[in-house]
Design a protein around this motif. Sequence first.
Motif, mmCIF file in Angstrom:
data_model
loop_
_atom_site.group_PDB
_atom_site.id
_atom_site.type_symbol
_atom_site.label_atom_id
_atom_site.label_comp_id
_atom_site.label_asym_id
_atom_site.label_seq_id
_atom_site.Cartn_x
_atom_site.Cartn_y
_atom_site.Cartn_z
ATOM 1 N N ASN A 70 0.833 -1.194 0.000
ATOM 2 C CA ASN A 70 0.000 0.000 0.000
ATOM 3 C C ASN A 70 0.877 1.256 0.000
ATOM 4 O OD1 ASN A 70 -2.403 1.405 0.033
ATOM 5 N ND2 ASN A 70 -2.228 1.732 2.246
ATOM 6 N N HIS A 71 1.866 1.281 0.899
ATOM 7 C CA HIS A 71 2.757 2.444 0.988
ATOM 8 C C HIS A 71 3.507 2.668 -0.326
ATOM 9 C CE1 HIS A 71 1.971 3.331 5.094
ATOM 10 N NE2 HIS A 71 2.399 2.155 5.554
ATOM 11 N N ILE A 72 4.032 1.577 -0.860
ATOM 12 C CA ILE A 72 4.786 1.706 -2.113
ATOM 13 C C ILE A 72 3.881 2.216 -3.232
ATOM 14 C CG2 ILE A 72 6.042 0.443 -3.920
ATOM 15 C CD1 ILE A 72 7.172 -1.356 -1.767
ATOM 16 N N LEU A 73 2.707 1.592 -3.302
ATOM 17 C CA LEU A 73 1.776 1.947 -4.370
ATOM 18 C C LEU A 73 1.380 3.416 -4.311
ATOM 19 C CD1 LEU A 73 1.044 -0.517 -6.089
ATOM 20 C CD2 LEU A 73 -1.331 -0.103 -5.433
ATOM 21 N N ILE A 74 1.095 3.883 -3.091
ATOM 22 C CA ILE A 74 0.689 5.279 -2.919
ATOM 23 C C ILE A 74 1.795 6.209 -3.425
ATOM 24 C CG2 ILE A 74 0.339 7.080 -1.170
ATOM 25 C CD1 ILE A 74 -2.133 5.560 -1.424
ATOM 26 N N THR A 75 3.022 5.951 -3.002
ATOM 27 C CA THR A 75 4.133 6.813 -3.418
ATOM 28 C C THR A 75 4.334 6.766 -4.932
ATOM 29 O OG1 THR A 75 5.207 6.546 -1.295
ATOM 30 C CG2 THR A 75 6.597 7.255 -3.114
ATOM 31 N N VAL A 76 4.292 5.555 -5.488
ATOM 32 C CA VAL A 76 4.479 5.420 -6.923
ATOM 33 C C VAL A 76 3.365 6.153 -7.676
ATOM 34 C CG1 VAL A 76 4.443 3.778 -8.848
ATOM 35 C CG2 VAL A 76 5.791 3.281 -6.818
ATOM 36 N N TRP A 77 2.165 5.990 -7.208
ATOM 37 C CA TRP A 77 1.007 6.631 -7.840
ATOM 38 C C TRP A 77 1.147 8.149 -7.812
ATOM 39 C CZ3 TRP A 77 -2.445 6.282 -11.282
ATOM 40 C CH2 TRP A 77 -3.616 7.046 -11.256
ATOM 41 N N GLU A 78 1.466 8.686 -6.623
ATOM 42 C CA GLU A 78 1.633 10.141 -6.507
ATOM 43 C C GLU A 78 2.746 10.642 -7.426
ATOM 44 O OE1 GLU A 78 0.268 10.678 -1.795
ATOM 45 O OE2 GLU A 78 2.366 10.289 -2.333
ATOM 46 N N THR A 79 3.823 9.871 -7.473
ATOM 47 C CA THR A 79 4.945 10.270 -8.331
ATOM 48 C C THR A 79 4.534 10.252 -9.797
ATOM 49 O OG1 THR A 79 6.408 9.231 -6.738
ATOM 50 C CG2 THR A 79 7.381 9.843 -8.846
ATOM 51 N N PHE A 80 3.814 9.209 -10.169
ATOM 52 C CA PHE A 80 3.368 9.058 -11.550
ATOM 53 C C PHE A 80 2.482 10.239 -11.972
ATOM 54 C CE2 PHE A 80 0.170 7.360 -14.553
ATOM 55 C CZ PHE A 80 1.024 7.046 -15.597
ATOM 56 N N ILE A 81 1.496 10.552 -11.120
ATOM 57 C CA ILE A 81 0.599 11.675 -11.415
ATOM 58 C C ILE A 81 1.394 12.975 -11.556
ATOM 59 C CG2 ILE A 81 -1.266 13.122 -10.491
ATOM 60 C CD1 ILE A 81 -2.578 10.654 -10.850
ATOM 61 N N SER A 82 2.285 13.211 -10.600
ATOM 62 C CA SER A 82 3.060 14.455 -10.633
ATOM 63 C C SER A 82 3.952 14.500 -11.865
ATOM 64 C CB SER A 82 3.954 14.590 -9.407
ATOM 65 O OG SER A 82 3.281 14.180 -8.271
ATOM 66 N N PHE A 83 4.504 13.354 -12.200
ATOM 67 C CA PHE A 83 5.399 13.284 -13.358
ATOM 68 C C PHE A 83 4.647 13.647 -14.640
ATOM 69 C CE2 PHE A 83 6.909 10.529 -16.869
ATOM 70 C CZ PHE A 83 8.129 11.121 -17.076
ATOM 71 N N ILE A 84 3.492 13.018 -14.830
ATOM 72 C CA ILE A 84 2.705 13.273 -16.038
ATOM 73 C C ILE A 84 2.247 14.731 -16.074
ATOM 74 C CG2 ILE A 84 0.555 12.718 -17.263
ATOM 75 C CD1 ILE A 84 2.416 10.428 -17.469
ATOM 76 N N LEU A 85 1.638 15.171 -14.968
ATOM 77 C CA LEU A 85 1.119 16.544 -14.927
ATOM 78 C C LEU A 85 2.240 17.561 -15.081
ATOM 79 C CD1 LEU A 85 -1.633 16.586 -12.156
ATOM 80 C CD2 LEU A 85 -1.909 16.829 -14.625
ATOM 81 N N GLY A 86 3.332 17.342 -14.351
ATOM 82 C CA GLY A 86 4.447 18.292 -14.377
ATOM 83 C C GLY A 86 5.056 18.405 -15.762
ATOM 84 N N THR A 87 5.216 17.248 -16.412
ATOM 85 C CA THR A 87 5.818 17.266 -17.741
ATOM 86 C C THR A 87 4.908 17.968 -18.743
ATOM 87 O OG1 THR A 87 6.828 15.152 -17.176
ATOM 88 C CG2 THR A 87 6.897 15.798 -19.484
ATOM 89 N N LEU A 88 3.626 17.582 -18.717
ATOM 90 C CA LEU A 88 2.667 18.191 -19.653
ATOM 91 C C LEU A 88 2.578 19.696 -19.436
ATOM 92 C CD1 LEU A 88 -0.378 15.781 -19.963
ATOM 93 C CD2 LEU A 88 1.271 16.478 -21.704
ATOM 94 N N LEU A 89 2.395 20.058 -18.173
ATOM 95 C CA LEU A 89 2.248 21.473 -17.834
ATOM 96 C C LEU A 89 3.493 22.254 -18.262
ATOM 97 C CD1 LEU A 89 -0.274 22.375 -16.322
ATOM 98 C CD2 LEU A 89 1.135 22.701 -14.290
ATOM 99 N N GLY A 90 4.651 21.670 -17.996
ATOM 100 C CA GLY A 90 5.913 22.317 -18.359
ATOM 101 C C GLY A 90 6.019 22.535 -19.856
ATOM 102 N N ILE A 91 5.660 21.499 -20.631
ATOM 103 C CA ILE A 91 5.755 21.615 -22.079
ATOM 104 C C ILE A 91 4.751 22.643 -22.592
ATOM 105 C CG2 ILE A 91 5.420 20.380 -24.266
ATOM 106 C CD1 ILE A 91 6.438 17.862 -22.825
ATOM 107 N N ILE A 92 3.538 22.612 -22.024
ATOM 108 C CA ILE A 92 2.514 23.555 -22.487
ATOM 109 C C ILE A 92 2.939 24.993 -22.197
ATOM 110 C CG2 ILE A 92 0.155 24.375 -22.079
ATOM 111 C CD1 ILE A 92 -0.580 21.374 -21.671
ATOM 112 N N ILE A 93 3.419 25.231 -20.974
ATOM 113 C CA ILE A 93 3.816 26.605 -20.633
ATOM 114 C C ILE A 93 5.009 27.053 -21.488
ATOM 115 C CG2 ILE A 93 4.699 28.113 -18.800
ATOM 116 C CD1 ILE A 93 3.017 26.445 -16.843
ATOM 117 N N ALA A 94 5.974 26.140 -21.686
ATOM 118 C CA ALA A 94 7.116 26.484 -22.542
ATOM 119 C C ALA A 94 6.650 26.804 -23.960
ATOM 120 C CB ALA A 94 8.132 25.339 -22.561
ATOM 121 N N SER A 95 5.649 26.068 -24.434
ATOM 122 C CA SER A 95 5.126 26.313 -25.781
ATOM 123 C C SER A 95 4.467 27.684 -25.873
ATOM 124 C CB SER A 95 4.099 25.244 -26.167
ATOM 125 O OG SER A 95 4.674 23.968 -26.071
#
Lengths: 248, 263
Positions: free
Chosen positions: B70-95
Amino acid sequence: MNELLKIKNLSKNYHTKQDETLAVDNFSFDLKNGDFVAIVGPSGCGKSTILNILAGLDTKSKGDIILNEKNKIGYMLQQDALFNWKTVLENCLLGLEINKNLTKENKDYVLDLLNTYGLKDFINSYPNTLSGGMRQRVALIRTLATKPDLLLMDEPYSALDYQTRLSVSDDVYQIIKKEKKSAIMVTHDIAEAISMADKIIILSKRPSTIKKIIDIKLTDKSTPIKNRKAKEFGYYYDLIWKEIDHDV
Amino acid sequence: MYSLEHKKYLQKAKKKNFLIKLTQIFILIIFLIIWQLLSDYKIINPFVFSSPTKVFETIISLHNSGDLYNHILITVWETFISFILGTLLGIIIASIMWWNKFLAKVIDPYLTILNSLPKVALGPILIIWVGAGMQSIIVMALLISTIITIINVYQGFTNIDPIKIKLMKTFKATKSQIYFKLILPGTLSNIISCFKVNISMSLIGVIMGEFLVSKEGIGYLIMYGSQVFNLDLVITGTIILCIVAVIMYGLVLYLEKKLIVNK
Ligand SMILES: Nc1ncnc2c1ncn2[C@@H]1O[C@H](COP(=O)(O)OP(=O)(O)OP(=O)(O)O)[C@@H](O)[C@H]1O
Ligand SMILES: [Mg+2]
């Protein structure tokens, strides 16, 4: 022969924070259909500026450029600017893709050009596997793909070594003549200009005005490499050399 | 097919590689043995420094109670969400910045300030503004990964050879054609190398966030362990985090290999 392009009293001012530069002053010239014209002149005199304005990449300050609506301009830059993530064919289709003109017929035309001009085996290769001369040929075919009537070339071979330069300019010349294009070529190389052009425009130092226009008449005019052996070659070379303003 | 000389060369290279791997594993084993011995003979305080066997026991007990995954999954999930959102948001703002140079110039100093600010300082404010939960953790991770993405991707955009832009213009390309046919594909390798940075940044942000607010996750496990002075748990949590980080990084590397076919 009818006129393809008329340039009347073209002037160009560049504005920067430090200064105002008059790059081109009162440049007038008429280009006939099928003509191959070379422009030579001292470094920084405004040769690229003229081509940029003709190609619509830069605005003019004064003057008129009259070009028939139907006639398209193709611009071949000094650097090949090939996209290394696209294959040779994809690179050549770029202009057609942008103009939303990628028909089967046009694509066949490009394939035909690639086959004819020694790139048959490289159609699906990426540019980083090509030699400098091949890259420049790809760049030319990319320009020709949109079927321009007038070809502008800005020192198209200056990135090549001397041997390649001679053979590529021979190829390019033949492509242009065979496809019946008109061309304006900027070059630093007087010999290259004499060997390829029908007419040479000599520009003065900046602001560039036309110093002299020389008609090149060679006996037994054929390919650029052979033209270099024509007996008038040396005469024209001296003539042009004396006309150009040399700084040193 | 190859000449004898080339075969020898290949063999030698292979041998060298094998030797490096072997030494790496050897060091790890030696380290574990020394750690265990020092702890067994009480040369270091086993309560504070734990030991490999204790870590192993802790993992087993976490496994038995079912909490571990459960602990591992939660951390991985949060990281995954942040990774996707952060990357997309970063690319969009840079664009958007590429599209509008005026805006880019205006926000440039703000980006620099935000980039140099240690984001963890914003933690307490985040808890109050966003609430003490997963949202805060993700916002924290986003703050860290998005800004660096914006800066890197925008730099990639502006590094595109101006000659290529000029070429596009000779074909009368529109701005969006220049963007989609040149800028974006031309920066693909920059963007993908951003992924590598971002997955680490996101994980850092998530763990920081979990330290501050959470009730679950590997960061929480470590924090909880330190609060109840269970150093076995703290060290176990850290080791699990190492493993998770390496696996996620490896996945991104794999993705990079798949995406960059030709460079
Ligand atoms: N965008 C610009 N802004 C300001 N000045 C410019 C700009 N482009 C060119 N110039 C100036 O205009 C003059 C002519 O430039 P241009 O590039 O046309 O020369 P050129 O004859 O092609 O030179 P070269 O032989 O070196 O290629 C130069 O003095 C240059 O500094
Ligand atoms: Mg120039």
